[in-house]
Motif scaffolding. Structure first.
Motif: not given
Length: 249
Positions: A187-188, A190, A218-220, A224-225, A227
């Motif tokens: 996860a990250s 944005p 971009t999203w999580s 998962y992340t 793009s």
């Protein structure tokens, strides 16, 4: 795959390291008489297919034939390496693409290690790979040999399992705009830019130069992340990027 061949002076000897598509590969400007074959460590994105039987590696190379992905299997481990073959008397300007190897049995719970370093090989599990259920009109899968050259925003930390799939306008190489979908484990948050949402989750549009150049979404999802990046003469508008993103299954 496009390959160019250039003759070299057999009296000269130069060895250099080059980077193609973000992948470091060995390069020889001079090869003495006789074929050179050696095995080296793996580098680049590695995908294990959903059935666990096929390994696919994105790679670039220079001054050699297209490398081979080599696997050695035991009951407990699968060891992988890249076999480099250098022909005598010339420097092939190389290429870029994807190479594959078939396993005799599914990877399953066996460890995947590098045969030359003994280290675990970072790989993406194809069972979790998302695929688009919607693509804009006239977009087709990108030939594998172009994948490592396609731009993708949202860089991921080294050692992160990730995989990239690409699409382009038309079927001719370099025909027009491209669409790149990248999925990375972890996860990250944005990046700070134009905020939006994808299936109810926070997301961000990133377009450093709105008038031209790549545009990314971009999203999580917490695991998962993702793009989705559009680039080329006519980047996709925001609404189309969101539609592609929401259709990933």
């Amino acid at each position: 795959m496009v390959r160019l061949r250039r003759r070299r002076n057999p009296a000269a000897t130069v060895t250099a390291g080059v980077v193609m598509g973000g992948v470091a590969v060995a390069a020889w400007v001079f090869q003495p008489p006789g074929m050179k074959v050696h095995e080296g460590a793996t580098a680049g994105q590695l995908l294990v297919s959903a059935d666990g039987r096929t390994l696919t590696l994105s790679i670039g190379w220079s001054c050699e034939r297209q490398p081979d992905l080599v696997v050695r299997e035991t009951a407990d481990t699968v060891k992988v390496s890249i076999r480099h073959t250098v022909a005598p008397g010339f420097c092939d300007l190389g290429g870029y693409g994807r190479i594959t190897a078939q396993l005799k049995a599914p990877l399953g719970g066996r460890s995947l290690t590098d045969a030359t370093t003994g280290r675990p090989v970072v790989h993406f599990d194809g069972r979790n790979l998302v695929r688009p259920t919607y693509l804009p009109d006239n977009y087709y899968p990108t030939p594998a040999y172009r994948m490592v050259q396609l731009p993708s925003a949202a860089p991921v930390p080294a050692g992160t399992p990730d995989w990239t799939t690409g699409y382009q306008v038309g079927t001719e190489p370099g025909a027009g705009s491209s669409l790149v979908i990248r999925q990375a484990l972890g996860a990250s948050t944005p990046p700070a830019d134009r905020a939006t949402t994808v299936n109810g989750r926070p997301a961000t549009f990133t377009d450093p130069n709105p008038s031209h150049g790549p545009r990314s979404l971009t999203w999580s999802d917490g695991t998962y992340t993702f793009s989705v990046t559009s680039s080329g003469p006519t980047p996709l508008p925001d609404q189309e990027l969101i539609r592609v993103a929401q259709g990933l299954k």
